[in-house]
Design a protein around this motif. Structure first.
Motif, short mmCIF file in Angstrom:
data_model
loop_
_atom_site.label_atom_id
_atom_site.label_comp_id
_atom_site.label_asym_id
_atom_site.label_seq_id
_atom_site.Cartn_x
_atom_site.Cartn_y
_atom_site.Cartn_z
N LYS A 43 -78.79 -61.05 54.92
CA LYS A 43 -78.96 -62.13 55.89
C LYS A 43 -77.81 -62.19 56.89
O LYS A 43 -77.94 -62.82 57.96
CB LYS A 43 -79.09 -63.48 55.16
CG LYS A 43 -79.62 -64.60 56.03
CD LYS A 43 -79.88 -65.85 55.21
CE LYS A 43 -80.45 -66.96 56.09
NZ LYS A 43 -80.69 -68.21 55.31
N ASP A 44 -76.67 -61.57 56.59
CA ASP A 44 -75.57 -61.51 57.55
C ASP A 44 -75.79 -60.45 58.64
O ASP A 44 -74.87 -60.10 59.36
CB ASP A 44 -74.25 -61.27 56.82
CG ASP A 44 -74.27 -59.97 56.02
OD1 ASP A 44 -75.25 -59.20 56.15
OD2 ASP A 44 -73.31 -59.72 55.27
N LYS A 45 -77.03 -59.87 58.71
CA LYS A 45 -77.44 -58.89 59.71
C LYS A 45 -76.71 -57.56 59.59
O LYS A 45 -76.60 -56.82 60.56
CB LYS A 45 -77.28 -59.44 61.13
CG LYS A 45 -77.98 -60.74 61.41
CD LYS A 45 -77.75 -61.18 62.84
CE LYS A 45 -78.34 -62.55 63.10
NZ LYS A 45 -78.08 -63.00 64.49
N THR A 46 -76.19 -57.26 58.40
CA THR A 46 -75.42 -56.03 58.21
C THR A 46 -76.24 -55.03 57.41
O THR A 46 -76.82 -55.37 56.37
CB THR A 46 -74.10 -56.34 57.48
OG1 THR A 46 -73.37 -57.32 58.22
CG2 THR A 46 -73.27 -55.08 57.35
N LEU A 47 -76.24 -53.81 57.89
CA LEU A 47 -76.87 -52.69 57.20
C LEU A 47 -75.79 -51.92 56.46
O LEU A 47 -74.80 -51.49 57.06
CB LEU A 47 -77.59 -51.79 58.22
CG LEU A 47 -78.24 -50.51 57.69
CD1 LEU A 47 -79.41 -50.83 56.76
CD2 LEU A 47 -78.71 -49.63 58.85
N ARG A 48 -75.96 -51.75 55.15
CA ARG A 48 -74.93 -51.11 54.33
C ARG A 48 -75.50 -49.93 53.56
O ARG A 48 -76.62 -49.99 53.05
CB ARG A 48 -74.33 -52.11 53.34
CG ARG A 48 -73.56 -53.26 53.96
CD ARG A 48 -73.07 -54.21 52.90
NE ARG A 48 -72.23 -55.27 53.44
CZ ARG A 48 -72.72 -56.45 53.90
NH1 ARG A 48 -74.02 -56.69 53.87
NH2 ARG A 48 -71.89 -57.35 54.38
N VAL A 49 -74.68 -48.88 53.46
CA VAL A 49 -74.95 -47.72 52.59
C VAL A 49 -73.88 -47.73 51.51
O VAL A 49 -72.68 -47.71 51.81
CB VAL A 49 -74.94 -46.40 53.39
CG1 VAL A 49 -75.11 -45.22 52.46
CG2 VAL A 49 -76.04 -46.41 54.44
N ILE A 50 -74.31 -47.77 50.22
CA ILE A 50 -73.40 -48.04 49.10
C ILE A 50 -73.55 -46.96 48.04
O ILE A 50 -74.65 -46.41 47.82
CB ILE A 50 -73.71 -49.44 48.51
CG1 ILE A 50 -73.68 -50.51 49.61
CG2 ILE A 50 -72.76 -49.79 47.38
CD1 ILE A 50 -74.19 -51.85 49.16
N ASP A 51 -72.45 -46.66 47.38
CA ASP A 51 -72.46 -45.79 46.19
C ASP A 51 -72.89 -46.65 45.00
O ASP A 51 -72.20 -47.61 44.64
CB ASP A 51 -71.07 -45.20 45.95
CG ASP A 51 -71.07 -44.18 44.83
OD1 ASP A 51 -71.97 -44.22 43.97
OD2 ASP A 51 -70.15 -43.33 44.81
N PRO A 52 -74.02 -46.34 44.33
CA PRO A 52 -74.50 -47.24 43.28
C PRO A 52 -73.65 -47.22 42.01
O PRO A 52 -73.68 -48.19 41.24
CB PRO A 52 -75.91 -46.71 42.99
CG PRO A 52 -75.86 -45.28 43.40
CD PRO A 52 -74.92 -45.21 44.56
N ARG A 53 -72.89 -46.15 41.76
CA ARG A 53 -72.09 -46.10 40.53
C ARG A 53 -70.82 -46.93 40.66
O ARG A 53 -70.44 -47.66 39.73
CB ARG A 53 -71.75 -44.65 40.20
CG ARG A 53 -72.95 -43.79 39.82
CD ARG A 53 -72.46 -42.42 39.35
NE ARG A 53 -73.56 -41.57 38.94
CZ ARG A 53 -74.15 -40.67 39.74
NH1 ARG A 53 -73.76 -40.53 41.00
NH2 ARG A 53 -75.13 -39.92 39.28
#
Length: 626
Positions: free
Chosen positions: A195-205
């Protein structure tokens, strides 16, 4: 919209079709929850739909082949204490389904192979005591077994080991409610929208943020994101003027979008559905009455608009069938299950082809039900792409088997023995068994007899059937001329007989005998192709002339017979049958050899058949058939 140019693509013509009414699932009370979810999940065995329930959360599971009206009180999966917000089938077992709810729990259920016979209230696994608020989204790992991701309104993303019911990692980098979450192709990264309008790519581990982009879409309404097979990210959202958009991003560099396009102006949230096998994206908005579909490529403008499927009724949710469940016999590349207020309607997307064979280019290998990693291996840090399977294997009992070109030990059909030109073959089985005889010499016309039977009483045989085959390479012009001379002799005998008949009856005048055709001069030697065409032309002309003279003679005979009958009908005195004078028997010389004449006739007949076969072979070779 992107410009639709003339580009090469096998998906330029994809057509959506609503299936017939007898394939609909009717009598379903679809949930009216306002949460932005699809509320439907489907696999090749079962269809699951979140339904309206009082006092708790439940969803309906139906066998995919049992279409029609659902009973009034069907068995359901009812174990949540609050409304169910999302459901997802396991990619490795078609009987395992996970559900999340407003009661802050995730539950995993096992459905019987034949479907639900009674309601289920006890799950096989319950994942709880981590989320502190409602859980809105869940997603199974694409290649590791028993790994599940959940996202809730408490701003947490949790990775679970379903087999041990334990959380593996807790991701706390989000500052507001999550709108969507999804794995990449091999499960090494996840993408989230917030909802903060941010697109994130994250390492799941580890939970580390690899890259992020603030204000991926300027609008304040929910955004959705999905990972593509090549590592790019496809997002949908709204502009500052509330115009719906889609964008394509590089997951390693989210500073600028690869492409950003406006779709239309509407309020419904768009859900992207991605087909990794054909690299196509389907966009279906909640409350819309259409489904748009695009092809994603490496060439600009990267996202190519194909078409859209329109209906008259808006959709409350959509279920996307895995590629294992489509009908490859009808060139179906995708199938959706559209939710209406009281029913579910299947929609098929096909690529029309003229051929009825299996289309290899439309169905590359797809993800199978065999996991590439176990949960422990994934926890240890191993990565692997999903195991693939062939769609043809699913239809092995229906589709024709592939022809094996290697290892065929059959004689070459084109290697035929060359026949000597001076030894014509025969199609008579009796003569084939006898020892070969030399070719018959040309015989003179048959001797003239006193009188032959009238033409109308002589039995005429129909034209012989022309047989294709191989023959000698001698010219047939001489044979045609010989047959013409024999035919003229027979015609002269018939004319003589008719004249005698008319003299006896006292009626009619003598018809002049037809003139024999003049022999054509021998052509000068020319090139092989032209010479062959010339000989074919001459042979065909001679044969047509013979048929034409025979037709004219038959017509004259019929006209004379009709005139004779008419004269008898007009004169009552003459309308009396009278005895025809007996025809004198032909005088045959005492030393006449019938066996030799019969052998000569048979030889000529075989020779004519050979030349007819040779004519047909030459016509086929030159392409000048009828």
């Amino acid at each position: 919209m992107s410009f639709r140019g003339l580009r090469t693509s096998k998906f330029r013509h994809v057509f959506g079709t609503a299936m017939r009414k007898d394939s609909h699932y009717e009598g379903i009370r679809v949930t009216r929850n306002s949460w932005d979810s699809t509320f439907c999940a489907v696999n090749p065995k079962f269809l699951a739909i979140v339904t309206e329930a009082a006092g708790g959360g439940c969803f309906l599971v139906l066998p995919i082949e049992k279409a029609g009206r659902v009973p009034n009180n069907p068995p359901m999966v009812a174990g949540h204490r609050a409304a169910v917000l999302d459901i997802q089938w396991s990619p490795f077992d078609d009987t395992i389904i996970a559900s999340c709810s407003e009661d802050m729990t995730i539950k995993v259920w096992v459905i019987p192979e034949k479907g639900l016979e009674e309601s289920i209230t006890e799950p096989e696994a319950s994942l709880e005591s981590v989320h502190q608020r409602r859980v809105g989204f869940i997603a199974w790992h694409p290649s590791a077994h028993n790994i599940l991701m959940s996202a809730g309104s408490d701003n947490f993303v949790v990775i679970w080991n379903v087999g041990t019911e334990e959380p593996l990692s807790l991701i706390e980098c989000h500052t507001d409610i999550l709108w969507s979450c999804g794995w990449n192709y091999n499960g090494t990264r996840i993408v989230t929208t917030c909802k903060d309008k941010t697109l994130r790519v994250i390492d799941p581990r580890t939970g580390d943020v690899i890259s992020e982009r603030k204000k991926a879409h300027d609008g304040a309404k929910p955004q959705r994101a999905v990972y593509l097979k090549d590592g790019r990210v496809f997002t949908t959202g709204f502009s500052r003027m509330s115009e719906r958009q889609y964008a394509l991003w590089d997951d390693n560099n989210l500073s600028e979008p690869i492409t950003l396009e406006e779709i239309d102006t509407s309020n419904g949230v768009i859900f992207p559905f991605y087909d990794p096998d054909n690299n196509m994206v389907y966009l279906g908005g909640k409350g819309d009455s259409n489904i748009r579909y695009y092809e994603v490529t490496e060439q600009s403008p990267y996202v190519h608009y194909i078409d859209r499927f329109d209906t008259s009724d808006p959709q409350r949710g959509l279920g996307f069938m895995p590629k294992r469940g489509v009908n490859a016999l009808q060139n179906e590349i995708a199938r959706f299950y559209k939710l209406h207020p009281n029913k579910c309607e299947p929609i098929s997307f096909t690529v029309p082809r003229k051929s009825e064979l299996f289309q290899e280019d439309l169905y590359p290998d797809t993800a199978s039900q065999v996991p590439a990693l176990s949960a422990d291996e994934w926890i240890e840090g191993k990565n692997a792409d999903p195991n693939l399977m062939s769609i043809r294997d699913e239809f092995a009992s229906v589709l024709p088997a592939k022809p094996k070109l290697a290892g065929l030990k059959k004689p070459n059909a084109l290697n035929r023995p060359k026949l000597a030109p001076s030894k014509p073959t025969s199609t008579n089985s009796v003569r084939d068994s006898a020892p070969p005889k030399p070719a018959p010499e040309p015989t003179p016309p048959p001797p003239k007899v006193e009188r032959s039977p009238p033409a109308r009483e002589r039995e005429r045989s129909p034209p012989r059937e022309v047989h294709r085959g191989s023959g000698d390479r001698t010219s047939v012009a001489a044979t045609a001329q010989k047959l013409q001379q024999q035919h003229n002799a027979y015609e002269r005998q018939e004319v003589h007989a008719r004249e005698e008949e008319k003299v006896e009856e006292g009626a009619g005048a003598k018809d002049p005998p037809p003139e024999p055709p003049k022999p054509e001069p021998e052509p000068e030697p020319e090139p092989a192709a032209h010479y062959a065409r010339q000989r074919l032309y001459e042979d065909e002309r001679a044969r047509q002339q013979l048929y034409e003279e025979e037709r004219i003679a038959r017509a004259r005979e019929n006209a004379r017979a009709q005139e004779k009958r008419r004269s008898r009908y007009d004169n009552p005195d003459l309308y009396q049958p009278r005895q025809q004078p007996a025809a004198p028997q032909p005088q045959i010389p005492p030393d006449f050899d019938f066996q030799e004449l019969l052998e000569e006739v048979k030889g000529l007949r075989a020779l004519v058949r050979q030349h007819e076969r040779r004519i047909m072979n030459l016509e086929d070779a030159l392409g000048i058939g009828d």
